[in-house]
Design a protein around this motif. Structure first.
Motif, PDB file in Angstrom:
ATOM      1  N   HIS A 115      37.634  38.786  55.062  1.00 24.98           N
ATOM      2  CA  HIS A 115      38.459  39.244  56.173  1.00 24.98           C
ATOM      3  C   HIS A 115      39.424  40.348  55.735  1.00 24.98           C
ATOM      4  CE1 HIS A 115      40.624  38.818  60.013  1.00 24.98           C
ATOM      5  NE2 HIS A 115      41.725  39.044  59.281  1.00 24.98           N
ATOM      6  N   PHE A 116      39.983  40.206  54.516  1.00 25.65           N
ATOM      7  CA  PHE A 116      40.988  41.168  54.071  1.00 25.65           C
ATOM      8  C   PHE A 116      40.421  42.249  53.136  1.00 25.65           C
ATOM      9  CE2 PHE A 116      43.533  37.312  54.971  1.00 25.65           C
ATOM     10  CZ  PHE A 116      44.341  37.834  55.973  1.00 25.65           C
ATOM     11  N   ALA A 117      39.109  42.240  52.944  1.00 26.18           N
ATOM     12  CA  ALA A 117      38.511  43.091  51.918  1.00 26.18           C
ATOM     13  C   ALA A 117      38.851  44.572  52.099  1.00 26.18           C
ATOM     14  CB  ALA A 117      37.003  42.904  51.881  1.00 26.18           C
ATOM     15  N   SER A 118      38.876  45.049  53.354  1.00 23.43           N
ATOM     16  CA  SER A 118      39.098  46.481  53.536  1.00 23.43           C
ATOM     17  C   SER A 118      40.527  46.783  53.973  1.00 23.43           C
ATOM     18  CB  SER A 118      38.092  47.013  54.566  1.00 23.43           C
ATOM     19  OG  SER A 118      38.177  46.227  55.735  1.00 23.43           O
ATOM     20  N   SER A 119      41.421  45.802  53.887  1.00 22.34           N
ATOM     21  CA  SER A 119      42.811  46.049  54.265  1.00 22.34           C
ATOM     22  C   SER A 119      43.566  46.672  53.085  1.00 22.34           C
ATOM     23  CB  SER A 119      43.485  44.742  54.667  1.00 22.34           C
ATOM     24  OG  SER A 119      43.663  43.947  53.515  1.00 22.34           O
ATOM     25  N   THR A 120      44.864  46.943  53.266  1.00 23.25           N
ATOM     26  CA  THR A 120      45.647  47.551  52.180  1.00 23.25           C
ATOM     27  C   THR A 120      45.858  46.581  51.026  1.00 23.25           C
ATOM     28  OG1 THR A 120      47.620  46.904  53.378  1.00 23.25           O
ATOM     29  CG2 THR A 120      46.925  49.208  53.579  1.00 23.25           C
ATOM     30  N   SER A 121      45.880  45.286  51.326  1.00 19.75           N
ATOM     31  CA  SER A 121      46.080  44.301  50.271  1.00 19.75           C
ATOM     32  C   SER A 121      44.931  43.299  50.253  1.00 19.75           C
ATOM     33  CB  SER A 121      47.389  43.530  50.480  1.00 19.75           C
ATOM     34  OG  SER A 121      48.428  44.411  50.757  1.00 19.75           O
ATOM     35  N   PRO A 122      43.840  43.635  49.552  1.00 15.11           N
ATOM     36  CA  PRO A 122      42.734  42.690  49.461  1.00 15.11           C
ATOM     37  C   PRO A 122      43.202  41.413  48.769  1.00 15.11           C
ATOM     38  CG  PRO A 122      42.139  44.829  48.531  1.00 15.11           C
ATOM     39  CD  PRO A 122      43.601  44.844  48.763  1.00 15.11           C
ATOM     40  N   THR A 123      42.582  40.295  49.143  1.00 13.72           N
ATOM     41  CA  THR A 123      43.058  39.011  48.619  1.00 13.72           C
ATOM     42  C   THR A 123      42.070  38.395  47.647  1.00 13.72           C
ATOM     43  OG1 THR A 123      41.997  37.855  50.425  1.00 13.72           O
ATOM     44  CG2 THR A 123      44.302  38.502  50.734  1.00 13.72           C
ATOM     45  N   SER A 124      42.576  37.428  46.912  1.00 17.86           N
ATOM     46  CA  SER A 124      41.721  36.619  46.065  1.00 17.86           C
ATOM     47  C   SER A 124      42.074  35.173  46.370  1.00 17.86           C
ATOM     48  CB  SER A 124      41.988  36.957  44.608  1.00 17.86           C
ATOM     49  OG  SER A 124      41.712  35.854  43.793  1.00 17.86           O
ATOM     50  N   THR A 125      41.096  34.392  46.792  1.00 18.65           N
ATOM     51  CA  THR A 125      41.359  33.016  47.187  1.00 18.65           C
ATOM     52  C   THR A 125      40.691  32.064  46.208  1.00 18.65           C
ATOM     53  OG1 THR A 125      41.402  33.713  49.475  1.00 18.65           O
ATOM     54  CG2 THR A 125      41.194  31.364  49.079  1.00 18.65           C
ATOM     55  N   GLN A 126      41.483  31.109  45.747  1.00 18.51           N
ATOM     56  CA  GLN A 126      40.968  30.115  44.807  1.00 18.51           C
ATOM     57  C   GLN A 126      41.373  28.740  45.287  1.00 18.51           C
ATOM     58  OE1 GLN A 126      43.251  31.607  41.447  1.00 18.51           O
ATOM     59  NE2 GLN A 126      41.338  32.031  40.394  1.00 18.51           N
ATOM     60  N   THR A 127      40.671  27.717  44.805  1.00 28.83           N
ATOM     61  CA  THR A 127      41.181  26.388  45.104  1.00 28.83           C
ATOM     62  C   THR A 127      42.398  26.170  44.226  1.00 28.83           C
ATOM     63  OG1 THR A 127      39.914  25.266  43.410  1.00 28.83           O
ATOM     64  CG2 THR A 127      38.873  25.478  45.555  1.00 28.83           C
ATOM     65  N   GLU A 128      43.192  25.202  44.622  1.00 23.18           N
ATOM     66  CA  GLU A 128      44.416  24.920  43.884  1.00 23.18           C
ATOM     67  C   GLU A 128      44.095  24.630  42.419  1.00 23.18           C
ATOM     68  OE1 GLU A 128      48.195  22.275  45.049  1.00 23.18           O
ATOM     69  OE2 GLU A 128      46.384  21.154  44.660  1.00 23.18           O
ATOM     70  N   ARG A 129      42.976  23.937  42.200  1.00 20.92           N
ATOM     71  CA  ARG A 129      42.642  23.572  40.824  1.00 20.92           C
ATOM     72  C   ARG A 129      42.292  24.795  39.978  1.00 20.92           C
ATOM     73  NH1 ARG A 129      38.209  19.087  39.672  1.00 20.92           N
ATOM     74  NH2 ARG A 129      39.655  17.948  40.976  1.00 20.92           N
ATOM     75  N   GLU A 130      41.474  25.696  40.556  1.00 26.63           N
ATOM     76  CA  GLU A 130      41.118  26.921  39.824  1.00 26.63           C
ATOM     77  C   GLU A 130      42.367  27.710  39.470  1.00 26.63           C
ATOM     78  OE1 GLU A 130      36.816  27.899  41.933  1.00 26.63           O
ATOM     79  OE2 GLU A 130      38.666  28.647  42.800  1.00 26.63           O
ATOM     80  N   ASN A 131      43.283  27.776  40.447  1.00 25.90           N
ATOM     81  CA  ASN A 131      44.506  28.532  40.218  1.00 25.90           C
ATOM     82  C   ASN A 131      45.344  27.915  39.101  1.00 25.90           C
ATOM     83  OD1 ASN A 131      46.566  30.511  40.985  1.00 25.90           O
ATOM     84  ND2 ASN A 131      47.680  28.686  41.569  1.00 25.90           N
ATOM     85  N   ALA A 132      45.432  26.576  39.123  1.00 24.10           N
ATOM     86  CA  ALA A 132      46.215  25.893  38.091  1.00 24.10           C
ATOM     87  C   ALA A 132      45.598  26.108  36.713  1.00 24.10           C
ATOM     88  CB  ALA A 132      46.303  24.404  38.409  1.00 24.10           C
ATOM     89  N   GLU A 133      44.263  26.068  36.664  1.00 20.23           N
ATOM     90  CA  GLU A 133      43.586  26.304  35.382  1.00 20.23           C
ATOM     91  C   GLU A 133      43.925  27.686  34.841  1.00 20.23           C
ATOM     92  OE1 GLU A 133      39.504  25.604  36.329  1.00 20.23           O
ATOM     93  OE2 GLU A 133      39.653  23.445  35.923  1.00 20.23           O
ATOM     94  N   ASN A 134      43.911  28.683  35.752  1.00 20.54           N
ATOM     95  CA  ASN A 134      44.247  30.047  35.320  1.00 20.54           C
ATOM     96  C   ASN A 134      45.667  30.142  34.797  1.00 20.54           C
ATOM     97  OD1 ASN A 134      41.822  31.080  35.823  1.00 20.54           O
ATOM     98  ND2 ASN A 134      42.344  32.097  37.736  1.00 20.54           N
ATOM     99  N   GLN A 135      46.567  29.458  35.490  1.00 21.87           N
ATOM    100  CA  GLN A 135      47.976  29.484  35.056  1.00 21.87           C
ATOM    101  C   GLN A 135      48.114  28.915  33.657  1.00 21.87           C
ATOM    102  OE1 GLN A 135      50.827  27.604  37.534  1.00 21.87           O
ATOM    103  NE2 GLN A 135      50.242  28.779  39.332  1.00 21.87           N
ATOM    104  N   LEU A 136      47.467  27.782  33.426  1.00 22.41           N
ATOM    105  CA  LEU A 136      47.537  27.142  32.113  1.00 22.41           C
ATOM    106  C   LEU A 136      47.013  28.088  31.045  1.00 22.41           C
ATOM    107  CD1 LEU A 136      46.424  23.422  32.287  1.00 22.41           C
ATOM    108  CD2 LEU A 136      48.671  24.382  31.853  1.00 22.41           C
ATOM    109  N   GLN A 137      45.895  28.747  31.353  1.00 24.67           N
ATOM    110  CA  GLN A 137      45.296  29.646  30.368  1.00 24.67           C
ATOM    111  C   GLN A 137      46.201  30.817  30.074  1.00 24.67           C
ATOM    112  OE1 GLN A 137      41.501  30.510  32.116  1.00 24.67           O
ATOM    113  NE2 GLN A 137      40.474  29.266  30.586  1.00 24.67           N
ATOM    114  N   ARG A 138      46.919  31.262  31.118  1.00 24.15           N
ATOM    115  CA  ARG A 138      47.737  32.449  30.920  1.00 24.15           C
ATOM    116  C   ARG A 138      48.938  32.153  30.024  1.00 24.15           C
ATOM    117  NH1 ARG A 138      48.673  35.590  36.362  1.00 24.15           N
ATOM    118  NH2 ARG A 138      46.482  35.166  36.681  1.00 24.15           N
TER     119      ARG A 138
END
Lengths: 388, 381
Positions: free
Chosen positions: B227-250
């Motif tokens: 839906h937002f792919a061609s807007s000014t701010s394209p988005t990236s959507t993750q499940t809460e778990r994927e996001n938490a995993e990324n945070q831990l890794q970072r």
């Protein structure tokens, strides 16, 4: 004294007969010192990179109460007041040596681990490059103001994929082209990008900056600058000496140091028990020998010294082994320590100083571990020991 | 097996100082194991608890670029989205500059979407009626001695009026279950208060939280991003778990680091313990020879050796793991904001290590026993 040297020398020569137990202690201390030196290398490298970035001849301007640059915001009015402050050094054309400091972050993928990490893009004024003559272009060319161009630090380029000269990265929907690489004496700037502040602000659609970098006429001139800031209480901003500012930043990364303290102290206790154990059995094994010395009229100090010296020698060997293993594993590795939006890239250097710290820790452990066994050796009843 | 216990016991008591000190050094290794491995096990438990239907939408390029606030409404209208809201937040400190805590700023619907934040009855209604209302977590409130009804100043990000002092009124204190105990270090505020009073760009949001229809998380994530792919701010959507995993890794490669430190310390202790075992066995060669000449089979002798090393390791592990559990409430908050208590699963992990370690320590003594003749043994060779 002579006695002590003689007894100690004979004792050290007898170590090969007790090689098993001695090796246990060498490995024990090596384990402790190895982990310790790896963590020291990591934390000191990080602190070094941050502190390299600072100079007492520079000051940083931030919003009042902002304890790091990300939550600071200064308007054109702040810039104007700072540029007219006393104590500020002058450029060749007599303009004040003040640079805007704007920063945004992008996430880039690490070359080795494939993990996305935050990398800082700093927007700076031409005065920055006039003052920081140690910033050297090492490839490509300098960015031009007005164009979406940036140069990248060599450390960052080594760590992140897609950062070769000619590549573009996406910043708030604007493509930013990498046109050159630079070094800046192993400081934090090398972990990210640099570009023109005005150009970056045009992309951000704002005239405010995050902070200002000020070159001072002298270290003492900071007081004049600070008084000037204090004279504008309604503007609510603050001047910090750069070393103080980076010290605070380093504190924010202190988790690693706390981990070092916790892990280090627990391992040191373990090492202490190990040293105690080994020296205790060394004394047991030498019972007859020690009793003979006593029967021959040798003093207590010689026996005491021989036990402690054995422990220190063995512990020292352990420290050398431990640091050596760390050196083999980590020397020259580049590591990225992640903050939320700003990574610090530094090269691991197992320095002589780390070795010295490891040796001090090992000797401390060895001496403490040897005290009770040495005491026992001194108190050993001669007749009973000789009966064995 | 029970009948060998007196032999094992007397062997351990033969040199009591050595046995106790060996157990203590094993204890130090297990304390380290307990704290560090316990922490990563806690991370795993925390991740496992993460919702698979809760989605997290952020700016594709970098989360700190933000998105227009109109995205919330647009996301709500996407088919399959059951609930959507935004959250913002800031870091702040109370009196002590060194102790910053998180202050999430939330919108209506938050307490329905995040049932792990438990409120007393009636507290929610009160929270929404007062703009400066705040709900700190239990452990944060206890740390600073806050009570319901207190009016507190917190230093946070710059406000429109130039000051950095934010006034809050505490209307309630929230609880969580043990796994989410880390949340209790935070304080919840109203989104509107932050949005209108902060000096940074208003109406810019950084996250949209979405409750997706069950079992359709991936499909709905894709729909949102398309839906937002061609807007000014394209988005990236993750499940809460994927996001938490990324945070831990970072934060850094914690898993690797913990394994390296724990591995090095356990290996060291393994050598130390094995060394002690070999030494104690060498001293008792004549005794083992006597047992052999009485007709004890090598299996029995092996069992005795194994029991002895198991006893040492177990004693050390009990000491160390108990010390780790006792120290965790002080030590873990220094290292991470998420896991502040050691999970129970740590005990089983530690027991596994004990079994492995004692088996390895018994190998060499057993080998020596098997290849030693009675005559040599009795002669003490």
């Amino acid at each position: 004294m002579k006695q002590a040297i003689a007894v100690t020398w004979i004792n050290l020569q007898s170590i090969p007969r007790r090689i098993g137990a001695t090796l246990v202690m060498v490995v024990g201390i090596a384990g402790v010192v190895g982990v310790l030196s790896a963590m020291l290398t990591l934390t000191q490298g990080l602190a070094g990179t941050l502190m390299n970035s600072s100079s007492p001849l520079r000051a940083v301007m931030l919003s009042e109460g902002a304890h790091f640059i990300g939550v600071s915001s200064l308007s054109p009015e702040h810039i104007q007041v700072t540029e007219t402050a006393p104590g500020v050094a002058r450029l060749a054309d007599e303009k004040p040596a003040v640079s805007r400091d704007v920063r945004v972050s992008v996430t880039l993928v690490g070359k080795e681990d494939g993990i996305r990490k935050g990398v800082v893009i700093r927007g700076l004024s031409p005065s920055f490059f006039e003052m920081r003559t140690d910033v050297q272009l090492t490839g490509g060319r300098m960015f031009r103001s007005g164009l979406n161009e940036a140069i990248i630090g060599e450390q960052a380029q080594r760590q992140f994929a897609g950062t070769d000269i000619g590549d573009t990265i996406d910043v708030t929907g604007h493509p930013l082209q990498i046109v050159g690489t630079f070094t800046s004496g192993g400081d934090w700037y090398e972990s990210g990008f640099m570009m023109d502040a005005q150009t970056l602000n045009a992309a951000r659609k704002t005239t405010s900056v995050h902070s200002l970098i000020i070159w001072l006429e002298s270290e003492a001139a900071f007081t004049e600058l600070n008084d000037h800031v204090m004279a504008h209480p309604t503007l609510k901003f603050q001047a910090l000496r750069e070393p103080d500012y980076y010290q605070r930043l380093d504190d924010a990364w202190s988790t690693m140091r706390r981990l070092l303290m916790i892990v280090g102290s627990i391992m040191a206790v373990g090492g202490l028990f190990c040293a105690f154990n080994v020296m205790y059995s060394a004394v047991s094994a030498r019972e007859v020998e020690i009793a003979t010395y006593k029967a021959l009229g040798f003093g207590a100090s010689g026996i005491l010294v021989s036990v402690v010296v054995e422990s220190v020698v063995v512990g020292g060997l352990g420290a050398l082994l431990g640091t050596g293993v760390t050196w083999l594993l980590f020397q020259g590795n580049t590591v990225t320590t992640g903050g939320w939006d700003a990574s610090v890239v530094h090269t691991m250097d197992v320095s002589l100083w780390v070795l010295v710290q490891g040796l001090v820790a090992a000797v401390g452990i060895a001496v403490l571990g040897a005290i009770i066994p040495a005491w026992r050796a001194v108190r050993l009843p001669v007749t009973e020991a000789l009966r064995h | 097996m029970v009948r060998y216990l007196p032999i094992v016991w007397s062997a351990l008591r033969r040199k009591p100082v050595r046995s106790v000190v060996t157990a203590l050094s094993i204890g130090a290794a297990f304390m380290l194991f307990g704290l560090l491995k316990g922490m990563t096990l806690g991370f795993d438990a925390w991740l496992a608890e993460m919702s698979e239907t809760r989605l997290y939408v952020q700016n594709r390029t970098l989360s700190s670029y933000g998105m227009p606030i109109t995205y919330v409404q647009q996301v709500k209208e996407i088919e399959g989205v059951e609930m959507a809201l935004t959250m913002n937040g800031m870091g702040g400190y109370y009196q002590d500059e060194k102790n910053t805590f998180g202050i999430p700023a939330v919108m209506e619907g938050f307490f329905q979407m995040f049932p792990e934040v438990q409120l007393p009855d009636g507290a929610e209604a009160e929270f929404w009626t007062l703009r400066t209302a705040a709900i700190p977590g239990r452990s944060l409130a206890e740390k600073y001695g806050w009570q319901v009804g207190d009016h507190i100043p917190v230093i946070g990000i710059p406000r429109v009026d130039g000051s950095t002092t934010w006034e809050f009124d505490i209307v309630a204190i929230f609880d969580t279950d043990d796994v989410s105990a880390g949340l209790q270090q935070q304080m919840i505020m109203q989104y509107e208060y932050l949005n209108q009073s902060a000096s940074n760009t208003p109406d810019t949001i950084y996250t949209v939280w979405v409750e997706a229809a069950p079992g359709r998380a991936n499909e709905i994530s894709q729909r949102i991003d398309d839906h937002f792919a061609s807007s000014t701010s394209p988005t990236s959507t993750q499940t809460e778990r994927e996001n938490a995993e990324n945070q831990l890794q970072r934060i850094g490669d914690i898993e690797f680091f913990v394994n390296a430190v724990v591995g090095a310390s356990l290996f060291t202790i393994l050598i130390v313990t094995a060394g002690t075992m070999v030494q104690s066995m060498v001293e008792r060669i004549p005794e083992f020879a006597v047992l052999k000449s009485f007709g004890f089979e090598i299996k029995a002798l092996a069992l005795i050796t194994l029991l002895e090393s198991f006893g040492l390791c177990l004693a050390g592990a009990i000491l160390g793991v108990s010390a780790a559990y006792a120290a965790a409430p002080w030590v873990l908050p220094l290292l991470n904001p998420i896991v502040t208590q050691l999970p129970l699963s740590l005990t089983w992990n530690a027991l596994g290590v004990v079994l492995l370690m004692s088996a390895i320590c018994a190998i060499w003594p057993t080998y020596r026993l098997a290849h030693n003749s009675v005559v040599d043994g009795l002669a003490g060779r």
